[in-house]
Write a protein that holds these residues in place. Structure first.
Motif, PDB file in Angstrom:
ATOM      1  N   GLU A  62      86.175  90.584  72.260  1.00 50.71           N
ATOM      2  CA  GLU A  62      85.805  90.740  70.855  1.00 50.71           C
ATOM      3  C   GLU A  62      85.951  92.202  70.410  1.00 50.71           C
ATOM      4  OE1 GLU A  62      81.886  89.235  69.551  1.00 50.71           O
ATOM      5  OE2 GLU A  62      83.123  87.690  68.621  1.00 50.71           O
ATOM      6  N   ILE A  63      85.629  93.138  71.312  1.00 50.86           N
ATOM      7  CA  ILE A  63      85.808  94.557  70.984  1.00 50.86           C
ATOM      8  C   ILE A  63      87.297  94.868  70.842  1.00 50.86           C
ATOM      9  CG2 ILE A  63      85.535  96.909  71.877  1.00 50.86           C
ATOM     10  CD1 ILE A  63      82.845  96.153  72.962  1.00 50.86           C
ATOM     11  N   SER A 107      92.065  94.708  64.802  1.00 50.15           N
ATOM     12  CA  SER A 107      91.925  94.478  63.354  1.00 50.15           C
ATOM     13  C   SER A 107      91.903  95.794  62.592  1.00 50.15           C
ATOM     14  CB  SER A 107      90.654  93.680  63.067  1.00 50.15           C
ATOM     15  OG  SER A 107      89.516  94.537  63.033  1.00 50.15           O
ATOM     16  N   MET A 108      91.515  96.854  63.274  1.00 56.92           N
ATOM     17  CA  MET A 108      91.499  98.170  62.630  1.00 56.92           C
ATOM     18  C   MET A 108      92.877  98.821  62.676  1.00 56.92           C
ATOM     19  SD  MET A 108      87.942  99.509  64.280  1.00 56.92           S
ATOM     20  CE  MET A 108      86.342  99.062  63.578  1.00 56.92           C
ATOM     21  N   PHE A 146      87.069  93.664  59.442  1.00 57.45           N
ATOM     22  CA  PHE A 146      86.645  92.482  60.184  1.00 57.45           C
ATOM     23  C   PHE A 146      85.336  92.743  60.917  1.00 57.45           C
ATOM     24  CE2 PHE A 146      87.477  90.159  64.390  1.00 57.45           C
ATOM     25  CZ  PHE A 146      86.836  89.007  63.965  1.00 57.45           C
ATOM     26  N   ARG A 154      71.359  96.207  64.704  1.00 54.37           N
ATOM     27  CA  ARG A 154      72.720  96.091  65.254  1.00 54.37           C
ATOM     28  C   ARG A 154      73.620  95.414  64.236  1.00 54.37           C
ATOM     29  NH1 ARG A 154      73.063  95.965  71.350  1.00 54.37           N
ATOM     30  NH2 ARG A 154      75.174  95.356  70.820  1.00 54.37           N
ATOM     31  N   ARG A 181      89.925 103.566  73.995  1.00 49.57           N
ATOM     32  CA  ARG A 181      88.631 103.388  73.345  1.00 49.57           C
ATOM     33  C   ARG A 181      87.802 102.266  73.942  1.00 49.57           C
ATOM     34  NH1 ARG A 181      87.027 106.439  68.799  1.00 49.57           N
ATOM     35  NH2 ARG A 181      88.822 107.554  67.991  1.00 49.57           N
ATOM     36  N   GLN A 210      85.094 101.044  56.144  1.00 49.18           N
ATOM     37  CA  GLN A 210      86.556 101.146  56.222  1.00 49.18           C
ATOM     38  C   GLN A 210      87.213 101.028  54.853  1.00 49.18           C
ATOM     39  OE1 GLN A 210      88.401  98.836  59.518  1.00 49.18           O
ATOM     40  NE2 GLN A 210      86.314  98.293  60.035  1.00 49.18           N
ATOM     41  N   LEU A 248      88.424  93.534  67.575  1.00 54.41           N
ATOM     42  CA  LEU A 248      87.952  94.412  66.504  1.00 54.41           C
ATOM     43  C   LEU A 248      88.879  95.619  66.352  1.00 54.41           C
ATOM     44  CD1 LEU A 248      85.623  95.296  64.538  1.00 54.41           C
ATOM     45  CD2 LEU A 248      84.746  96.602  66.466  1.00 54.41           C
ATOM     46  N   ASP A 301      85.295  93.403  76.808  1.00 51.09           N
ATOM     47  CA  ASP A 301      84.913  92.352  75.874  1.00 51.09           C
ATOM     48  C   ASP A 301      86.076  92.072  74.914  1.00 51.09           C
ATOM     49  OD1 ASP A 301      83.858  90.765  73.929  1.00 51.09           O
ATOM     50  OD2 ASP A 301      82.178  92.088  73.427  1.00 51.09           O
ATOM     51  N   ARG A 327      73.640  94.480  75.587  1.00 52.32           N
ATOM     52  CA  ARG A 327      73.430  93.259  74.832  1.00 52.32           C
ATOM     53  C   ARG A 327      71.963  92.930  74.824  1.00 52.32           C
ATOM     54  NH1 ARG A 327      78.391  90.694  73.506  1.00 52.32           N
ATOM     55  NH2 ARG A 327      78.808  92.235  71.952  1.00 52.32           N
ATOM     56  N   LEU A 368      84.307 104.277  63.924  1.00 53.24           N
ATOM     57  CA  LEU A 368      85.431 103.783  64.720  1.00 53.24           C
ATOM     58  C   LEU A 368      86.644 103.409  63.873  1.00 53.24           C
ATOM     59  CD1 LEU A 368      86.304 102.971  67.608  1.00 53.24           C
ATOM     60  CD2 LEU A 368      85.512 100.673  67.081  1.00 53.24           C
ATOM     61  N   GLY A 369      86.425 102.581  62.852  1.00 54.77           N
ATOM     62  CA  GLY A 369      87.542 102.094  62.049  1.00 54.77           C
ATOM     63  C   GLY A 369      88.282 103.232  61.364  1.00 54.77           C
ATOM     64  N   PRO A 405      83.322  90.882  63.761  1.00 59.72           N
ATOM     65  CA  PRO A 405      83.406  89.752  64.686  1.00 59.72           C
ATOM     66  C   PRO A 405      82.082  88.995  64.783  1.00 59.72           C
ATOM     67  CG  PRO A 405      84.125  91.794  65.731  1.00 59.72           C
ATOM     68  CD  PRO A 405      83.466  92.165  64.449  1.00 59.72           C
ATOM     69  N   ARG A 431      88.304  98.598  53.124  1.00 63.81           N
ATOM     70  CA  ARG A 431      89.472  97.730  53.010  1.00 63.81           C
ATOM     71  C   ARG A 431      89.269  96.795  51.813  1.00 63.81           C
ATOM     72  NH1 ARG A 431      92.411  97.122  58.081  1.00 63.81           N
ATOM     73  NH2 ARG A 431      92.083  99.063  59.178  1.00 63.81           N
ATOM     74  N   ARG A 468      79.900  99.409  59.790  1.00 63.02           N
ATOM     75  CA  ARG A 468      81.179  99.729  60.424  1.00 63.02           C
ATOM     76  C   ARG A 468      82.323  99.000  59.702  1.00 63.02           C
ATOM     77  NH1 ARG A 468      81.461  97.102  66.025  1.00 63.02           N
ATOM     78  NH2 ARG A 468      81.628  95.334  64.616  1.00 63.02           N
ATOM     79  N   GLU A 488      88.364 106.390  62.280  1.00 62.05           N
ATOM     80  CA  GLU A 488      89.047 107.233  63.267  1.00 62.05           C
ATOM     81  C   GLU A 488      90.312 106.563  63.780  1.00 62.05           C
ATOM     82  OE1 GLU A 488      86.903 109.433  66.286  1.00 62.05           O
ATOM     83  OE2 GLU A 488      85.034 108.933  65.266  1.00 62.05           O
ATOM     84  N   VAL A 489      90.232 105.257  64.024  1.00 52.95           N
ATOM     85  CA  VAL A 489      91.417 104.543  64.500  1.00 52.95           C
ATOM     86  C   VAL A 489      92.532 104.631  63.457  1.00 52.95           C
ATOM     87  CG1 VAL A 489      92.321 102.225  64.950  1.00 52.95           C
ATOM     88  CG2 VAL A 489      90.247 102.994  66.094  1.00 52.95           C
ATOM     89  N   VAL A 499      95.551 102.950  72.143  1.00 52.71           N
ATOM     90  CA  VAL A 499      94.243 103.268  71.565  1.00 52.71           C
ATOM     91  C   VAL A 499      93.197 102.273  72.069  1.00 52.71           C
ATOM     92  CG1 VAL A 499      92.910 103.353  69.426  1.00 52.71           C
ATOM     93  CG2 VAL A 499      95.164 104.417  69.519  1.00 52.71           C
ATOM     94  N   ASP A 521      78.269  91.236  67.439  1.00 52.29           N
ATOM     95  CA  ASP A 521      78.447  92.484  66.685  1.00 52.29           C
ATOM     96  C   ASP A 521      79.562  93.379  67.236  1.00 52.29           C
ATOM     97  OD1 ASP A 521      77.218  93.984  68.832  1.00 52.29           O
ATOM     98  OD2 ASP A 521      75.298  93.220  68.104  1.00 52.29           O
ATOM     99  N   ALA A 522      79.909  93.192  68.539  1.00 53.09           N
ATOM    100  CA  ALA A 522      81.005  93.975  69.139  1.00 53.09           C
ATOM    101  C   ALA A 522      80.792  95.474  68.992  1.00 53.09           C
ATOM    102  CB  ALA A 522      82.366  93.566  68.560  1.00 53.09           C
ATOM    103  N   LEU A 523      79.536  95.902  68.992  1.00 55.59           N
ATOM    104  CA  LEU A 523      79.280  97.345  69.053  1.00 55.59           C
ATOM    105  C   LEU A 523      79.614  97.812  70.472  1.00 55.59           C
ATOM    106  CD1 LEU A 523      75.849  97.468  67.193  1.00 55.59           C
ATOM    107  CD2 LEU A 523      78.047  98.261  66.317  1.00 55.59           C
ATOM    108  N   MET A 524      80.210  98.979  70.580  1.00 56.26           N
ATOM    109  CA  MET A 524      80.557  99.478  71.904  1.00 56.26           C
ATOM    110  C   MET A 524      79.318 100.089  72.550  1.00 56.26           C
ATOM    111  SD  MET A 524      84.089 101.311  71.102  1.00 56.26           S
ATOM    112  CE  MET A 524      85.542 100.406  70.737  1.00 56.26           C
TER     113      MET A 524
END
Ligand SMILES: Nc1ncnc2c1ncn2[C@@H]1O[C@H](COP(=O)(O)OP(=O)(O)OP(=O)(O)O)[C@@H](O)[C@H]1O
Ligand SMILES: [Mg+2]
Lengths: 262, 251
Positions: free
Chosen positions: A156-157, A163-164, B76, B136, A174, B147, A160, A154, A262, B95-96, B78, B149, B143, B98-99, A170, B81-84
């Motif tokens: 968008e992921i 953006s991090m 950010f 969600r 991930r 972070q 995201l 995706d 989804r 996630l943020g 999106p 920010r 999330r 840890e990254v 990575v 929701d862009a949840l994994m």
């Protein structure tokens, strides 16, 4: 409120019953036909006779199953490793991907009948040519599955993660790699069914032992019952390997039990 | 001083001019919304800010420094929701952090105290597919927020929700925001949402997008959960009129 965990429909044993019934009835019809028609066992042996032969020749069959299994697993491990490493290289270097992909496609168009004798000629009657042939046959489906899987991520992921502050590697670890897992397992299931067949075929062309040799010898001495006994074992082998990948998939893709996200 | 300053920024994607010289700014603690028709280029602005796109001309500064030197400026969220789906809620939330190099244990310690406030307590071991749409969305917000920010970029955070859930989430979000005062840039289609949540609103034209209106919302907070005031109502009507009649060519 907590949502109930929807399970994939029909995971249970009940789902297997129709399949078992149809297989059993096919064998029954076969058995009955052979008995009623009085056809020679040299033409078509009854399932009961094949079973008898399996028991009678169990030592020989077992001794020849081991080399086949050995070649299958070694070849499959080889192709899996190479496909995985290469898929990562290709994912990080799209130019290389465009340059190499046609070569991989061509490798798939080579007829096994023609390639197998050559590989045996080059590498002899030992394990090596069998491992190579199994690898050759199973490599491409695995590679394509992985490359397509990465591409299915995706965007968008990925955005995201970027953006991090995530680096390309990575993002790969991930997002792209986990996204490829369903594709990977689909490819794995296809490949594993090819793998046993390829190993047996490679043995048939030239080997000292293996199910392919059993089949070759049985055919040459007009023993269709023994041929079929070896076939049953090779099918069982494939089914077991298939089941192992299915179990592995369930463990790795546990999240899919809860729907597709989804 | 502005936390975020966008000066006369233009972007073309392929042959399409998407942003045609946009200027906007966000001050510390301020809630600013971008309203605009679909396809105007709202998400594109966020892509610029998060580094997914390069600008063709203009300048963006964050805390007075050029954007390129300040990749840590924005959190950010999106548009979807862009949840994994393969990660549990807790792992999505950390996630943020840890990254950015925080050890998982520390990241979890940061997230845990925030779970109740975001209505996610007890769900941290679930997978995203087991959550309702509203949950969600709250997870995606958490999330983003966790972070820590300086600026939050929220792309239609409530856009995918049904009307009832959306209203509840807006009220919930207003309360959270009033307590924390995150500096926020929100993208939305929803005039009422913009008027209810924002200090200031920019209205974009159709592509290539320009700022065609900038309004300040004077209504005191809290604004949701009670009858809408006359001035808020008038402002909504004004913005709707701009969107319907002045954003450029016909629909
Ligand atoms: N790669 C691309 N090449 C060309 N045009 C693009 C590309 N990506 C997006 N666009 C165009 O840019 C415009 C702006 O897209 P953007 O996603 O920023 O719109 P938006 O305002 O967020 O819309 P929505 O409200 O529907 O989310 C759209 O009209 C889209 O068609
Ligand atoms: Mg958008």
């Amino acid at each position: 409120m907590q949502h109930p965990l929807p399970r994939r429909p029909g995971r249970g044993l009940a789902r297997g019953i129709p399949a078992v019934l149809s297989v059993v009835s096919a064998f029954l019809i076969w058995e009955v036909y052979v008995r009623l028609s009085g056809i020679s066992p040299l033409m078509l042996p009854a399932p009961s006779r094949v079973l008898d032969q399996m028991v009678l020749n169990r030592v020989i069959l077992w001794e020849n199953t081991i080399p086949t299994l050995h070649a299958t697993l070694a070849g499959f491990s080889l192709s899996l490793t190479v496909a995985f490493v290469l898929s990562i290289v290709l994912d990080f270097m799209p130019r290389v991907r465009r340059a190499l992909f046609p070569i991989f496609v061509v490798s798939q168009t080579l007829p096994l009948v023609a390639i197998a004798p050559l590989v045996v000629l080059w590498f002899g009657f030992d394990l090596t040519p069998k491992v190579l042939l199994v690898a050759l046959v199973t490599f491409f489906p695995m590679l394509v599955a992985l490359v397509d899987g990465y591409a299915s991520t995706d965007p968008e992921i990925e955005g995201l993660l970027r953006s991090m502050g995530a680096s390309r590697s990575v993002v790969f670890r991930r997002a792209r790699l986990p996204s490829a897992m369903p594709y990977f397992f689909a490819g794995l299931r296809i490949s594993i069914t090819y793998a046993v067949v390829a190993a047996i075929f490679a043995e048939y062309v030239g080997a000292r032992a293996g199910l392919g040799i059993v089949i070759l010898n049985a055919k040459n001495s007009f023993r269709p019952d023994l041929v079929l006994a070896a076939v049953v074992i090779s099918s069982a082998l494939t089914l077991v390997l298939f089941a192992i990948t299915a179990l592995l998939q369930r463990a790795v893709l546990r999240w899919r039990d809860f729907g597709d996200g989804r | 001083m502005s936390m975020l300053d966008i000066q006369n920024v233009s972007v073309a994607l392929g042959d399409t001019d998407v942003l045609g010289g946009i200027s906007m700014h966000v001050s510390e603690g301020e809630f600013v919304s971008i309203l605009g028709p679909s396809g105007a280029g709202k998400s594109t602005i966020f892509k610029l800010l998060t580094g997914a796109l390069q600008l063709d001309s203009g300048a963006i500064t964050c805390n007075g420094r050029p954007l390129a030197q300040n990749t840590q400026g924005f959190a950010f969220m999106p548009q979807h929701d862009a949840l994994m789906p393969w990660s549990r809620v807790l792992d999505n939330l950390t996630l943020g952090l840890e990254v950015q190099g925080m050890p998982r244990k520390d990241a979890r310690a940061r997230v845990f105290p925030l779970l109740p406030d975001f209505g996610l307590a007890g769900f941290e071991r679930h997978y995203p597919a087991q959550l309702s749409g509203g949950m969600r969305q709250r997870a995606a917000l958490l999330r983003t927020i966790v972070q820590a920010r300086p600026v939050q970029l929220l792309d239609e955070p409530f856009g995918a929700l049904d009307a009832l859930t959306r209203t509840q989430m807006q009220k919930w979000f207003e309360d959270r925001w009033q307590a924390a005062r995150w500096t926020t840039l929100l993208v939305t289609h929803d005039v009422r949402e913009a008027v209810a949540l924002s200090d200031r609103i920019y209205v974009l034209s159709r592509r290539p997008a320009r700022v065609i209106a900038e309004v300040t919302v004077p209504t005191p907070r809290p604004r949701l959960g009670q009858p809408i005031t006359a001035d808020a109502h008038a402002l909504e009507a004004h913005l709707l009129d701009i969107l319907l009649n002045q954003t450029g060519d016909d629909l």
